[in-house]
Structure formats: C-alpha cells, structure tokens
Design a protein around this motif. Structure first.
Motif, PDB file in Angstrom:
ATOM      1  N   ILE A  84      45.336   4.789   4.699  1.00 25.41           N
ATOM      2  CA  ILE A  84      44.974   4.751   3.286  1.00 25.41           C
ATOM      3  C   ILE A  84      43.925   3.659   3.115  1.00 25.41           C
ATOM      4  O   ILE A  84      44.132   2.514   3.523  1.00 25.41           O
ATOM      5  N   VAL A  85      42.787   4.007   2.535  1.00 24.66           N
ATOM      6  CA  VAL A  85      41.708   3.037   2.338  1.00 24.66           C
ATOM      7  C   VAL A  85      41.319   2.998   0.869  1.00 24.66           C
ATOM      8  O   VAL A  85      41.510   3.959   0.121  1.00 24.66           O
ATOM      9  N   GLN A  86      40.775   1.852   0.474  1.00 25.97           N
ATOM     10  CA  GLN A  86      40.212   1.712  -0.870  1.00 25.97           C
ATOM     11  C   GLN A  86      38.942   0.903  -0.729  1.00 25.97           C
ATOM     12  O   GLN A  86      38.955  -0.242  -0.283  1.00 25.97           O
ATOM     13  N   GLY A  87      37.815   1.538  -1.066  1.00 19.90           N
ATOM     14  CA  GLY A  87      36.541   0.878  -0.838  1.00 19.90           C
ATOM     15  C   GLY A  87      36.341   0.632   0.639  1.00 19.90           C
ATOM     16  O   GLY A  87      36.409   1.531   1.464  1.00 19.90           O
ATOM     17  N   ASN A  88      36.142  -0.621   0.977  1.00 16.15           N
ATOM     18  CA  ASN A  88      35.886  -0.984   2.374  1.00 16.15           C
ATOM     19  C   ASN A  88      37.119  -1.604   3.035  1.00 16.15           C
ATOM     20  O   ASN A  88      36.998  -2.230   4.087  1.00 16.15           O
ATOM     21  N   THR A  89      38.286  -1.425   2.435  1.00 21.59           N
ATOM     22  CA  THR A  89      39.505  -2.054   2.943  1.00 21.59           C
ATOM     23  C   THR A  89      40.530  -1.000   3.356  1.00 21.59           C
ATOM     24  O   THR A  89      40.728  -0.013   2.652  1.00 21.59           O
ATOM     25  N   THR A  90      41.173  -1.226   4.487  1.00 15.51           N
ATOM     26  CA  THR A  90      42.300  -0.400   4.891  1.00 15.51           C
ATOM     27  C   THR A  90      43.564  -0.975   4.263  1.00 15.51           C
ATOM     28  O   THR A  90      43.985  -2.081   4.597  1.00 15.51           O
TER      29      THR A  90
ATOM     30  N   PHE B 121      35.218   6.858   8.423  1.00 18.01           N
ATOM     31  CA  PHE B 121      34.569   7.954   7.720  1.00 18.01           C
ATOM     32  C   PHE B 121      34.859   7.891   6.223  1.00 18.01           C
ATOM     33  O   PHE B 121      33.951   8.033   5.392  1.00 18.01           O
ATOM     34  N   LEU B 122      36.111   7.676   5.866  1.00 20.10           N
ATOM     35  CA  LEU B 122      36.470   7.595   4.454  1.00 20.10           C
ATOM     36  C   LEU B 122      35.754   6.437   3.760  1.00 20.10           C
ATOM     37  O   LEU B 122      35.245   6.578   2.639  1.00 20.10           O
ATOM     38  N   LYS B 123      35.691   5.291   4.394  1.00 21.95           N
ATOM     39  CA  LYS B 123      35.014   4.134   3.800  1.00 21.95           C
ATOM     40  C   LYS B 123      33.533   4.415   3.609  1.00 21.95           C
ATOM     41  O   LYS B 123      32.937   4.042   2.585  1.00 21.95           O
ATOM     42  N   PHE B 124      32.927   5.067   4.573  1.00 24.09           N
ATOM     43  CA  PHE B 124      31.518   5.439   4.472  1.00 24.09           C
ATOM     44  C   PHE B 124      31.277   6.292   3.233  1.00 24.09           C
ATOM     45  O   PHE B 124      30.327   6.071   2.469  1.00 24.09           O
ATOM     46  N   LEU B 125      32.124   7.278   3.002  1.00 23.86           N
ATOM     47  CA  LEU B 125      31.971   8.154   1.845  1.00 23.86           C
ATOM     48  C   LEU B 125      32.241   7.413   0.544  1.00 23.86           C
ATOM     49  O   LEU B 125      31.511   7.569  -0.445  1.00 23.86           O
ATOM     50  N   LEU B 126      33.273   6.579   0.524  1.00 26.35           N
ATOM     51  CA  LEU B 126      33.687   5.918  -0.709  1.00 26.35           C
ATOM     52  C   LEU B 126      32.722   4.822  -1.140  1.00 26.35           C
ATOM     53  O   LEU B 126      32.537   4.582  -2.338  1.00 26.35           O
ATOM     54  N   LEU B 127      32.087   4.146  -0.194  1.00 21.98           N
ATOM     55  CA  LEU B 127      31.161   3.074  -0.550  1.00 21.98           C
ATOM     56  C   LEU B 127      29.922   3.599  -1.252  1.00 21.98           C
ATOM     57  O   LEU B 127      29.202   2.849  -1.906  1.00 21.98           O
ATOM     58  N   ALA B 128      29.663   4.900  -1.138  1.00 23.94           N
ATOM     59  CA  ALA B 128      28.540   5.493  -1.859  1.00 23.94           C
ATOM     60  C   ALA B 128      28.846   5.611  -3.345  1.00 23.94           C
ATOM     61  O   ALA B 128      27.964   5.929  -4.130  1.00 23.94           O
ATOM     62  N   ASN B 129      30.083   5.353  -3.750  1.00 17.85           N
ATOM     63  CA  ASN B 129      30.494   5.470  -5.149  1.00 17.85           C
ATOM     64  C   ASN B 129      30.777   4.110  -5.759  1.00 17.85           C
ATOM     65  O   ASN B 129      31.639   3.962  -6.614  1.00 17.85           O
ATOM     66  N   ASN B 130      30.014   3.100  -5.323  1.00 15.59           N
ATOM     67  CA  ASN B 130      30.237   1.746  -5.817  1.00 15.59           C
ATOM     68  C   ASN B 130      29.492   1.454  -7.112  1.00 15.59           C
ATOM     69  O   ASN B 130      29.507   0.346  -7.607  1.00 15.59           O
ATOM     70  N   GLY B 131      28.776   2.452  -7.607  1.00 14.23           N
ATOM     71  CA  GLY B 131      28.157   2.340  -8.921  1.00 14.23           C
ATOM     72  C   GLY B 131      27.211   1.175  -9.064  1.00 14.23           C
ATOM     73  O   GLY B 131      26.388   0.901  -8.194  1.00 14.23           O
ATOM     74  N   PHE B 132      27.337   0.462 -10.169  1.00  6.81           N
ATOM     75  CA  PHE B 132      26.393  -0.587 -10.512  1.00  6.81           C
ATOM     76  C   PHE B 132      26.628  -1.886  -9.757  1.00  6.81           C
ATOM     77  O   PHE B 132      25.915  -2.851  -9.960  1.00  6.81           O
ATOM     78  N   THR B 133      27.659  -1.940  -8.898  1.00  5.53           N
ATOM     79  CA  THR B 133      27.930  -3.190  -8.194  1.00  5.53           C
ATOM     80  C   THR B 133      27.024  -3.375  -6.986  1.00  5.53           C
ATOM     81  O   THR B 133      27.074  -4.383  -6.331  1.00  5.53           O
TER      82      THR B 133
END
Length: 596
Positions: free
Chosen positions: A119-125, A354-366
């Motif tokens: 389970i990952v959130q952003g760049n963290t497992t 792989f999941l972190k790679f995909l999710l970091l593209a959704n970091n919005g305005f940060t």
C-alpha cells in the motif's frame, strides 16, 4: 481456401489445449473468501466511532443538465503521509494486514499458498507485507517483498503506457492504424472482416485497442499460451469479424492488447531503423518495454523471460485439479506473441515503484512530478483518463487500459491479472495519491480483486481523514503586497469583483466574483505570477458553507477560476494604478474603484 481451412482447424485444436490450461475450474471457495473478507470489513466499520458515509449515485434523476447530483469537493492540498501519521491510519493499516492473514487462512482448506500486498501513498510505502508460504513444501518460507509472481493482465497497463511513451518520442500517435504496420508491404497483412462497413479491411487504431473499443474478439487465436506463429494468427484473423463497429462500445480483448504491443514494436522499428520483423536488428516489444519503462523505474524484478535467478525468487504457481492443489503447468511459461496482454511477472517492491510513479503525476500545484525520464506527468495523467464508459455509467475502460469505477465518491482505477497459477490486482485512487497492489500464487482472480477492494474500503477513508487533518495551515499564504489589491473593481456601474481580508484565515482572502452568487475565497498562486508584467495571480473557490452545486455547474461554469491583479507600474500605488482580469469570464482590465 482449403489451406486456410486446414490452418484454422490446426489453430482451433491449439486453442482448445491452451484454453484448458488457462481457464481455471469453477472455484466455489471464492464465494467463501469474498464473504469472509466482506464480513471482516463490516465488523471493522461497525467498531469505528464515526463510520464513513456510503456515497454512490448512479440513478440520479436530472431536472436539468446543470442541476445534477452534488459535486464532491476536491480542494485538498496533497499531503505526504506515513504509516503512523494518525491513529485512524494506523488502525486501518493494521486491519488491512489482518485481511491479508484472513485471505490465506480462508484458503487453507484447499492448500498452502503465499501472497504479498503493498500500500503506497504518494512517494511513501505505508505497508508492505507477505503471507503464507512460497510453495507447498512443509515449512517453506513466507514470501518477501522481492518475491516474484506472474501478474497476468496487469501487463496491459504497461503496454498502453509504452504507447504513450512512444508518442512522447514522436514515433506513434494513438490514432495510428494497425494496418499501416501489418500490410502487404509489411506482412502478415491485417485483415479482419468488417460487416459494419463497405470495406473488409478493419480500421483499427492504437487508441481503440488500448480502450477495448476496437470491436475485436476477446482472445487471440491459440489463446495466450498457444504456440501459433504470427503468420498463423493473422491467417486465422482473416476468417473472423468485428463483434461491433469500432468505438461503439467496450469489449475486453486480450487479442487487442497483444496486437497493440506488437504493432508498437513494428512502428518503432519502421520509424527508426527501418528494420523489418524477423530481422536480427528488429527490436521486440519486450525489449522496448524494458528499455523505456521498466529500466527507468528500477523495476529489476519485472520482466518476461525466466532465467534461473528469476525462478529462484518466484513463489511457485498453483491451480486446482479435482479440488486438489497442483503445480500449474504454466508456472514459468513465456507467452510468446500474446505477451503484451499478460506476460509480465513482478514483485511487491517493483509494483510499489510503479504505483508511486503513477501517483506522483497527480501532485497538482505542489510541484511534484512523475519520473520525467520515463514519461512526463501530463502523459501519465493522460494515460489515467477515461476511455469509454460502460452502460452503468459508473464504470469503464481507461485511455491506458485501466478499469475505472466510481467508488464511494472517488474515481478509482483498477486492473486485475490472472494466469495459470497466479493472480494479481492493482488499485489507484489518484486524488488521494493512494495505491494498492496484491499478488498470490493461485489462479484466483476473484479473491485478489476482493482482497484489494476490501482493503481499499478500510484504508481509503483513513487516508482521506488523515490528509484533511494534516492540511497545512498556511499554504501558500499571501503575497507581501496583497493589501494593494483589496477593494472593489467596477466598470460602468457593475461590480465585477470585491476582495478583502478573510477573518477566518490569514492564508486566504475573500470576496465576490460577478455573476456568481455567494462568497468566494481567493488563494494566491505564486507559480502563476508574472513579475515582469507586475501581475499577481489568485485562484478563487466557493467559500466554506456555500450551497452545493453539480459538477457540470462547478467545473463548466463556476469554479475554480483565475484572477490576475495588475499594477500599472511599480512606483504607482494609487487605486488608479490597479486593474483585475478574469479570463474565464472574458473580462479584462476592470479598474479598481476609489476607496469608500
């Protein structure tokens, strides 16, 4: 015709053999597994102090197209969580771990299996655990985070991602046609009967293959473990036809994704070196995926070929025969031509990358971004967009072959995989930057899908609540000169904008924007300032407590919007030197009114 008939007969025989190997027998135990997981989650929810609300709407009655169901608020600033960020999250992760133990325990009645989840959130497992045993031998070890499993149809999202990568290199477009690369000039020729058009030549685009809207049949000739050559496969395809006109509807197709991967390889070769298929210099699909996706992400335990080192790190794959656990005959079998639809193996560690790679593209305005050396954030986000909606209106296939569902108020992307001896499941909730990956060494796709679905049911509300609790109090704050912009902006008697300090927060300003009713808040957008033009930028949103509105209304007409405050020159601070522009409303250079 006689020759084609003979080939068709031979291939049909191979299909029968291959299908018997891949298709699992009926598994009554799967109902019990799903029931047990669901019961555990219901018990978890019942013990919460405040159970998260169930949000699902697919039968809404529209009074007008702008007066739809209330739009979920999407104004959270992304927050990077850790496993102990909040007590709620710690409890949820502990429950998720218990669900992994429960799954293996439920399977004890039919054998000894191993599984892994991340389970990952952003760049963290947030969690990476394994359960059970890697093989049936008594006392065999528990899987580890680098234990390898086949991931089956999860391969499809990698294949579609390769399409977006080659697009970024200028080598393909999603609207390229398959028959440009499989033609009389570049045999075998792609000819599928099209009863819905005057021509028998099928117009099949890469986009239609990636979104399961090509109209092609589900399975390739010889099935995924067959041994037919590419020429044999295409000869049989000449004797098949579209199930429906291209882009008419969704229809899952292993054939389509196999064809996409092989067509991408041909496009790459023809448009770079000119190498023809079969030549020594021809770069195969598997090599392209390794070069452009897997290697760049450091996914060193993911691939198609089985050498001894890979086999030594694998959980042994099993199936059921007459209710007994037996070694799968496809344990380390490479798929051949259909590999782009399901031939990959991977590990929990690699799926986390792989999941972190995909999710970091959704970091919005940060300012967060995906690994741009692999693929830019905008291309990653494009791959996560919907492709076609299914008849229920809340599920569909994505541009990058993800299976998309609207679940509990969130767009949720999933992809399951099933091969002879293994099953896998991925889940993404992009808005929360939440991802889950699970694998097991038994061909039980229903169990892995239920596992990730129930883990998401537990973890998602806790992640959302934790992000809400940990929102930064001042982000990004106010510009040093904000007081110069305060006041009213009026033109020909119409007040287009008012802006003032907001008593509830020093991080925002508040006011009104014509013609919208109600109060709005203004948030500074320093990344959109234009200092060379003395322009300061703000985004406006409905103020807390504003009446709810529909998504069509909010995203199509109301919010969010940008306003630009411009100072005529840096030495002038009088009200006559300030103007506001609101591009969304086509209003530019509205002058600031004199102070009351």
């Amino acid at each position: 015709k006689i020759r084609l008939a003979i080939i068709f007969l031979l291939v049909t025989l191979q299909i029968g053999v291959a299908f018997s190997k891949l298709s699992p027998p009926k598994k009554p135990f799967e109902k019990e597994v799903i029931k047990a997981l669901r019961s555990a989650v219901e018990n978890y929810r019942a013990n919460l102090k405040e159970a998260p609300p169930v949000q699902q709407s697919c039968n809404y009655s529209w009074s007008s197209w702008l007066a739809g169901p209330t739009c979920p608020q999407r104004n959270l600033i992304p927050v990077q969580l850790s496993s102990d960020s909040t007590p709620e999250l710690k409890t949820a992760l502990n429950t998720a771990n218990n669900l992994g133990e429960l799954l293996i325990e439920e399977l004890r009645s039919i054998g000894q299996y191993g599984s892994s989840m991340v389970i990952v959130q952003g760049n963290t497992t947030l969690m990476s655990n394994s359960y059970g045993n890697i093989n049936i031998t008594k006392g065999s070890p528990k899987p580890e985070s680098n234990t390898i499993y086949q991931i089956g149809s999860v391969t499809k999202v990698f294949t579609s991602l390769l399409m977006f990568k080659l697009q970024s290199l200028g080598l393909v477009t999603p609207d390229d046609y398959v028959q440009e690369f499989y033609s009389a000039e570049h045999p075998p020729e792609y000819l599928v009967q099209n009863p819905f058009a005057s021509s028998t030549t099928a117009g099949t685009t890469f986009r239609s293959l990636a979104t399961h809207t090509s109209g092609l049949a589900r399975e390739p000739p010889c099935h995924v473990y067959g041994t037919c050559t590419e020429n044999q496969i295409f000869q049989v395809l000449q004797l098949t036809s579209f199930l429906f006109p291209p882009y008419m509807q969704g229809h899952y197709s292993n054939l389509g994704l196999s064809l996409l991967g092989r067509s991408l390889a041909r496009a790459y070769n023809y448009r770079t070196s000119g190498a023809e298929s079969g030549s020594k210099s021809f770069v195969q699909y598997e090599e392209l995926l390794e070069k452009y996706i897997l290697s760049g992400l450091g996914m060193n335990s993911t691939g198609f070929s089985y050498n001894q080192e890979i086999i030594d790190h694998m959980a042994v794959g099993y199936t059921l025969s007459n209710g007994q656990q037996v070694l799968s005959p496809d344990n380390t079998v490479e798929m051949g031509w259909p590999a782009p639809c399901g031939g990959l193996y991977s590990s929990a560690d690699d799926l986390a990358k792989f999941l972190k790679f995909l999710l970091l593209a959704n970091n919005g305005f940060t300012g967060g971004s995906a690994n741009s050396s692999v693929l830019s954030s905008d291309r990653v986000r494009e791959s996560l967009l919907p492709g076609v909606t299914l008849p229920d209106g809340i599920s569909g296939y994505g541009s990058g072959t993800w299976e998309i569902a609207y679940d509990q108020g969130f767009v949720t992307l999933t992809k399951g995989g099933l091969t002879g001896g293994y099953a896998a499941s991925l889940v993404l909730v992009p808005y929360l930057q939440l991802g889950i990956g699970a694998m097991i060494n038994l061909d039980t796709g229903s169990s892995t899908d239920a596992w990730t679905a129930q883990v998401l049911e537990v973890v998602r509300p806790a992640v959302q609540a934790s992000i809400e609790q940990l929102q930064p109090t001042v982000q990004p704050g106010l510009p040093p000169n904000f007081e110069m912009f305060l006041g009213e902006y009026i033109y020909e008697g119409t007040t287009f904008l008012t802006i003032s300090e907001w008593p509830e927060s020093s991080a925002y300003l508040n006011g009104t924007v014509y013609p919208f009713a109600g109060e709005v808040i203004f948030q500074w957008q320093p990344n959109q300032d234009m200092p060379g033009h003395l322009i300061t930028s703000f985004m406006y949103y409905p103020a807390p407590g504003s009446p709810p509105t529909s998504c069509f209304n909010e995203y199509g007409a109301d919010f969010p919007g940008l306003v630009y405050f411009q100072q005529v020159n840096s030495s002038c601070t009088d009200y006559t030197c300030f103007y506001v522009s609101i591009p969304d409303n086509e209003w530019f250079n509205i002058p600031k009114a004199p102070p009351a």
